[in-house]
Design an enzyme around this catalytic site. Structure first.
Site, PDB file in Angstrom:
ATOM      1  N   ASP A  52       0.626  -1.196  -0.080  1.00 36.87           N
ATOM      2  CA  ASP A  52       0.011   0.090  -0.055  1.00 36.87           C
ATOM      3  C   ASP A  52       0.713   1.187  -0.018  1.00 36.87           C
ATOM      4  O   ASP A  52       0.661   2.335  -0.682  1.00 36.87           O
ATOM      5  CB  ASP A  52      -0.730  -0.001   1.232  1.00 36.87           C
ATOM      6  CG  ASP A  52      -2.215  -1.001   0.955  1.00 36.87           C
ATOM      7  OD1 ASP A  52      -2.426  -1.167  -0.197  1.00 36.87           O
ATOM      8  OD2 ASP A  52      -2.698  -1.104   2.067  1.00 36.87           O
ATOM      9  N   ARG A 112       0.506   4.981  16.826  1.00 32.56           N
ATOM     10  CA  ARG A 112       0.313   5.947  15.859  1.00 32.56           C
ATOM     11  C   ARG A 112       0.514   7.332  16.397  1.00 32.56           C
ATOM     12  O   ARG A 112       0.711   8.344  15.540  1.00 32.56           O
ATOM     13  CB  ARG A 112      -1.278   5.614  15.751  1.00 32.56           C
ATOM     14  CG  ARG A 112      -1.831   4.542  14.743  1.00 32.56           C
ATOM     15  CD  ARG A 112      -0.681   3.955  13.915  1.00 32.56           C
ATOM     16  NE  ARG A 112      -1.104   3.029  13.147  1.00 32.56           N
ATOM     17  CZ  ARG A 112      -0.388   2.118  12.551  1.00 32.56           C
ATOM     18  NH1 ARG A 112       0.940   2.046  12.877  1.00 32.56           N
ATOM     19  NH2 ARG A 112      -0.720   1.185  11.713  1.00 32.56           N
ATOM     20  N   ASP A 137      -6.715   4.063  12.216  1.00 34.53           N
ATOM     21  CA  ASP A 137      -5.625   4.646  12.013  1.00 34.53           C
ATOM     22  C   ASP A 137      -5.443   5.706  11.420  1.00 34.53           C
ATOM     23  O   ASP A 137      -4.779   6.599  11.765  1.00 34.53           O
ATOM     24  CB  ASP A 137      -4.562   3.600  11.342  1.00 34.53           C
ATOM     25  CG  ASP A 137      -3.907   2.328  12.456  1.00 34.53           C
ATOM     26  OD1 ASP A 137      -4.375   2.657  13.758  1.00 34.53           O
ATOM     27  OD2 ASP A 137      -3.833   1.302  12.029  1.00 34.53           O
ATOM     28  N   SER A 155      -3.872  -8.511   7.105  1.00 35.13           N
ATOM     29  CA  SER A 155      -3.555  -7.101   7.178  1.00 35.13           C
ATOM     30  C   SER A 155      -2.880  -7.255   8.545  1.00 35.13           C
ATOM     31  O   SER A 155      -3.561  -7.609   9.529  1.00 35.13           O
ATOM     32  CB  SER A 155      -4.597  -6.357   7.163  1.00 35.13           C
ATOM     33  OG  SER A 155      -3.961  -4.880   7.765  1.00 35.13           O
TER      34      SER A 155
END
Ligand code: ARG
Length: 400
Positions: A14, A93, A122, A174
């Site tokens: 990605d 994050r 996220d 994922s």
């Protein structure tokens, strides 16, 4: 002069495609890679970013900061989301976003970018944090905008643009990984009825294949922070790494849950968090020994709120700072030692000790050493139950 964007780059498909996509739109792309313990960013990933069109790749080792400034405060608060998730991804994050913004400032970039989808948490965490830290920076989320409808189309795009991706190594899941844990979703896990297959978990052994003998570990805490393993002082990152290895060997730290995302949907996620599981058990038990009843109860409320804030990306907010200050005050005496037994998936505290312990054997004992004044209990109980006696007198005692 072209505009500059700093992209949070993981090295995966990605974000590699994000690099090309942004470069195609005329941006000078700087790929920022944070090492939060997911494994050293490899030379291959750096090369891949360059091949995709990044003009620079900046790598930072954030592991110490991650543990000291994000993981330990959450541990002190006992933050667990919806009773199960130890927040590994969520905690990383705000840290990554903080450095993304710092790099953007250093590079005089006008924008930051990330590779999150429009359905997850996220994106919320990255963007809320970036906006708090510098609302003037533009935010670009290519995955929310681009035209690919499937991974195959993305792979085709990558191959067409000669981005060196390793399609054979692609996992059906994922995965997000850091020192505090691994989050695994999608693929076969999308059916909440289906048990995770043997290929789902990354590091933790199944209970069936775990070590056949129990393992013991002793953890020393100082003001709520783990500082020693088996009697020896241990630096924070190493301590977490060692407990990850030990827990994995004994099958400790797997979980499988349905969780409520910030964007309103339920999702199914599987987690691996050996060190986090062990340390939470240990820390909570130490608090049970040291904190009085009222403080313990009150702190449970804080824990739930703290977890919600972390989960929703509200790390750098005033309420979170207030909770931190409050939790910090509660940890002043949370020093001592906890001993745990790990065996085939279970993790149990078997011993605890502290110079600040509120446990008084002469009051608790049932032996001849007993000093508890049992006669005092009579008057205490009379007054304790007094508020309810009137109803009993009227014959409403059973609560009808
Ligand atoms: N559900 C977790 C969270 O919101 C993890 C998100 C990322 N998961 C993943 N498998 N890529 O914190």
């Amino acid at each position: 002069m072209s505009r500059t964007v700093v992209l949070a780059y993981s090295g995966g498909l990605d974000t590699s495609v994000c690099v090309r996509w942004l470069a195609d739109r005329g941006y000078r792309v700087i790929a920022f890679m944070a090492n939060v313990g997911q494994g050293e960013p490899s030379a291959i990933a750096v090369k891949r970013a360059k091949a995709a069109g990044a003009s620079r790749v900046i790598v930072r080792d954030l592991r110490r900061e991650f543990v000291a400034d994000f993981v330990w405060p959450a541990l002190k608060a006992n933050a667990v989301y919806e009773g199960k998730y130890l927040l590994a991804t969520a905690l990383s994050r705000p840290l990554i976003a903080k450095h993304l913004v710092a790099v953007a400032h250093e590079m005089k970039a006008h924008a930051v970018a990330h590779g999150c989808t429009g359905k997850g948490n996220d994106q919320v965490r990255f963007e809320v944090t970036a906006r708090i830290l510098d609302p003037r920076l533009a935010i670009i989320a290519p995955v929310r905008e681009w035209q690919f409808r499937s991974r195959d189309e993305e792979i085709e795009y990558a191959l067409r643009h000669r981005i060196p991706i390793d399609v054979s190594k692609r996992s059906p899941y994922s995965i997000d990984q850091n020192l505090w844990g691994t989050s695994i979703e999608a693929g076969a896990l999308e059916d909440p009825w289906v048990e995770p297959l043997a290929d789902t978990y990354r590091s933790i052994r199944s209970a069936e294949r775990a070590a056949s003998r129990p393992g013991y570990v002793t953890i020393g805490f100082s003001r709520g922070v783990p500082t020693a393993l088996n009697g020896t002082r241990c630096e924070a990152v190493t301590l977490v790494e060692r407990l990850n290895a030990l827990g994995a060997l004994h099958g400790v730290g797997r979980s499988d849950m349905i969780e409520s995302r910030v964007v309103g949907i339920k999702s199914r996620e599987v987690y691996e968090a050996p060190a986090a599981t062990i340390l939470f058990e240990a820390h909570q038990e130490l608090e049970r020994l040291i904190l009085d009843r009222e403080l313990l109860r009150f702190k449970q409320g804080i824990a739930a709120k703290y977890a919600e804030l972390v989960y929703s990306g509200l790390w750098f907010t005033p309420l979170k700072a207030v909770l931190d200050a409050c939790v910090e005050e509660t940890q002043r005496r949370v020093s001592g030692t906890v001993r745990l037994k790990l065996f085939k998936g279970s993790c149990r505290v078997v011993g605890r000790a502290s110079p600040h312990s509120l446990y008084r054997e002469r009051l608790a004992t049932y032996s001849a050493k007993d000093q508890f004044d049992q006669r005092a209990a009579e008057g205490f109980i009379k007054l304790f139950g007094l508020p309810y006696e009137g109803r009993g007198a009227r014959g409403e005692g059973r609560g009808e």
